[in-house]
Design a protein around this motif. Sequence first.
Motif, PDB file in Angstrom:
ATOM      1  N   LEU A  26       1.132  -1.562   0.067  1.00  0.00           N
ATOM      2  CA  LEU A  26       0.168   0.337   0.626  1.00  0.00           C
ATOM      3  C   LEU A  26       1.016   0.881   0.212  1.00  0.00           C
ATOM      4  O   LEU A  26       0.544   2.007  -0.784  1.00  0.00           O
ATOM      5  CB  LEU A  26      -1.078   0.289   1.440  1.00  0.00           C
ATOM      6  N   LEU A  27       2.624   1.217   0.531  1.00  0.00           N
ATOM      7  CA  LEU A  27       2.617   2.444   1.160  1.00  0.00           C
ATOM      8  C   LEU A  27       3.385   2.858  -0.509  1.00  0.00           C
ATOM      9  O   LEU A  27       3.396   3.485  -0.974  1.00  0.00           O
ATOM     10  CB  LEU A  27       4.105   2.310   1.801  1.00  0.00           C
ATOM     11  N   ALA A  28       4.211   1.311  -1.656  1.00  0.00           N
ATOM     12  CA  ALA A  28       4.687   1.727  -2.431  1.00  0.00           C
ATOM     13  C   ALA A  28       3.047   2.015  -3.528  1.00  0.00           C
ATOM     14  O   ALA A  28       3.789   3.067  -4.134  1.00  0.00           O
ATOM     15  CB  ALA A  28       5.221   0.153  -3.113  1.00  0.00           C
ATOM     16  N   PHE A  29       2.528   1.924  -3.028  1.00  0.00           N
ATOM     17  CA  PHE A  29       1.278   2.062  -4.614  1.00  0.00           C
ATOM     18  C   PHE A  29       1.494   3.875  -3.566  1.00  0.00           C
ATOM     19  O   PHE A  29       1.280   3.860  -5.495  1.00  0.00           O
ATOM     20  CB  PHE A  29       0.116   1.446  -4.229  1.00  0.00           C
ATOM     21  N   GLY A  30       1.253   3.787  -2.626  1.00  0.00           N
ATOM     22  CA  GLY A  30       0.562   5.694  -3.058  1.00  0.00           C
ATOM     23  C   GLY A  30       1.381   6.383  -3.289  1.00  0.00           C
ATOM     24  O   GLY A  30       1.301   7.367  -3.931  1.00  0.00           O
ATOM     25  N   MET A  31       3.064   6.278  -2.143  1.00  0.00           N
ATOM     26  CA  MET A  31       3.427   6.995  -3.305  1.00  0.00           C
ATOM     27  C   MET A  31       3.819   7.384  -4.806  1.00  0.00           C
ATOM     28  O   MET A  31       4.016   8.672  -5.256  1.00  0.00           O
ATOM     29  CB  MET A  31       4.941   6.654  -2.428  1.00  0.00           C
ATOM     30  N   MET A  32       4.081   6.091  -5.058  1.00  0.00           N
ATOM     31  CA  MET A  32       4.322   5.958  -6.580  1.00  0.00           C
ATOM     32  C   MET A  32       2.947   6.306  -7.416  1.00  0.00           C
ATOM     33  O   MET A  32       3.480   7.015  -8.649  1.00  0.00           O
ATOM     34  CB  MET A  32       4.402   4.803  -7.106  1.00  0.00           C
ATOM     35  N   ALA A  33       1.883   5.710  -6.958  1.00  0.00           N
ATOM     36  CA  ALA A  33       0.707   6.822  -7.847  1.00  0.00           C
ATOM     37  C   ALA A  33       0.721   8.280  -7.528  1.00  0.00           C
ATOM     38  O   ALA A  33       0.386   8.784  -7.865  1.00  0.00           O
ATOM     39  CB  ALA A  33      -0.330   6.407  -7.067  1.00  0.00           C
ATOM     40  N   LYS A  50      -3.223   9.416  -0.936  1.00  0.00           N
ATOM     41  CA  LYS A  50      -2.405  10.320   0.582  1.00  0.00           C
ATOM     42  C   LYS A  50      -3.330   8.924   1.729  1.00  0.00           C
ATOM     43  O   LYS A  50      -2.607   8.624   2.396  1.00  0.00           O
ATOM     44  CB  LYS A  50      -3.421  12.041   1.020  1.00  0.00           C
ATOM     45  N   MET A  51      -4.746   8.731   1.338  1.00  0.00           N
ATOM     46  CA  MET A  51      -4.885   8.038   2.514  1.00  0.00           C
ATOM     47  C   MET A  51      -4.449   6.347   3.026  1.00  0.00           C
ATOM     48  O   MET A  51      -4.063   5.794   3.987  1.00  0.00           O
ATOM     49  CB  MET A  51      -6.530   8.200   2.886  1.00  0.00           C
ATOM     50  N   ILE A  52      -4.472   6.006   1.179  1.00  0.00           N
ATOM     51  CA  ILE A  52      -3.566   4.789   1.063  1.00  0.00           C
ATOM     52  C   ILE A  52      -2.373   4.970   1.581  1.00  0.00           C
ATOM     53  O   ILE A  52      -1.769   3.376   2.011  1.00  0.00           O
ATOM     54  CB  ILE A  52      -3.918   4.399  -0.308  1.00  0.00           C
ATOM     55  N   THR A  53      -1.495   5.578   1.648  1.00  0.00           N
ATOM     56  CA  THR A  53       0.022   6.060   1.889  1.00  0.00           C
ATOM     57  C   THR A  53       0.144   5.383   3.132  1.00  0.00           C
ATOM     58  O   THR A  53       0.788   4.924   4.445  1.00  0.00           O
ATOM     59  CB  THR A  53       0.490   7.272   1.377  1.00  0.00           C
ATOM     60  N   ILE A  54      -0.832   6.431   4.099  1.00  0.00           N
ATOM     61  CA  ILE A  54      -0.589   6.975   5.491  1.00  0.00           C
ATOM     62  C   ILE A  54      -1.558   5.378   5.980  1.00  0.00           C
ATOM     63  O   ILE A  54      -0.949   5.180   7.228  1.00  0.00           O
ATOM     64  CB  ILE A  54      -2.166   8.116   6.219  1.00  0.00           C
ATOM     65  N   LEU A  55      -2.483   4.520   5.507  1.00  0.00           N
ATOM     66  CA  LEU A  55      -2.593   3.159   5.884  1.00  0.00           C
ATOM     67  C   LEU A  55      -1.287   2.585   5.897  1.00  0.00           C
ATOM     68  O   LEU A  55      -1.272   1.392   6.752  1.00  0.00           O
ATOM     69  CB  LEU A  55      -3.983   2.928   4.691  1.00  0.00           C
ATOM     70  N   GLY A  56      -0.824   2.469   4.676  1.00  0.00           N
ATOM     71  CA  GLY A  56       0.193   1.530   4.799  1.00  0.00           C
ATOM     72  C   GLY A  56       1.204   1.603   6.077  1.00  0.00           C
ATOM     73  O   GLY A  56       2.536   1.257   6.534  1.00  0.00           O
TER      74      GLY A  56
END
Length: 245
Positions: A26-33, A50-56
């Motif tokens: 999730l962190l990789a997906f959020g940051m790369m996206a 951004k919410m997905i990145t925080i969740l990761g």
Amino acid sequence: MACCQKQSQIYLIVSNLLFFICGCGLLAFGMMATQAKFSNAILIPVNILKMITILGLILIFTSLIGILGGFYREKKAIHILYTTLVLVAFIYQVAIAVIVYDQAAHTTTWLSDTWNDSSRDYKLYAQKKFHCCGFSHTLDHPVATSTCMPDHVVNSAQPCYELLTRYIRNDLSHIYIALFTGLAIELLALCNVITHMCSMENTNRRKWEVGPEEQHKYIHQTNYNNMSADTLVASPSIQSKSRQF
């Protein structure tokens, strides 16, 4: 009981490894996206990324606490902290999934405002990808390209409204399905840590509980020690009397 504790420790570590992998994904997906490192990422709403990145980040931190608790099984404070973090991550993930579901269900409502306020790169990418022009019609905030000529409406491509709405709704559907499915891992981790804490309580209770046989042996040993102590205390007086005779 030792076997159950060992199994709960293994389950706790394995579930947290899955936790860690999901958090990294999730962190990789959020940051790369967010940085548009892969195609079509520019079309996904930034607030969701951004919410997905925080969740990761939350899942990664929680999994590390859980793995630490798997090796320090007797540290109850670690397990309580881990349980709290899992509940926070669970609630936050449910909230994100509901928000994404709501946006997928009402894509047409917010997408028009997003198109009007979006950057030129966003509009240009959407028009090239779907071979369209403008949003609701060819004069609705278009970006001039070879297939989108606002001055020549007849020669322009179709509007992006239907194609873009269908595509974004499909992407958001995949995201909230993945988020709802990922809740199963958190429930598994939560069940494992609760089981582990219950086994710890039972073990500690058994250490302090004494059966009837142990109580009888303890009483017998106590009486024997008291008799021995009385004999030792009385022995000097007996020796003094024997000397008088």
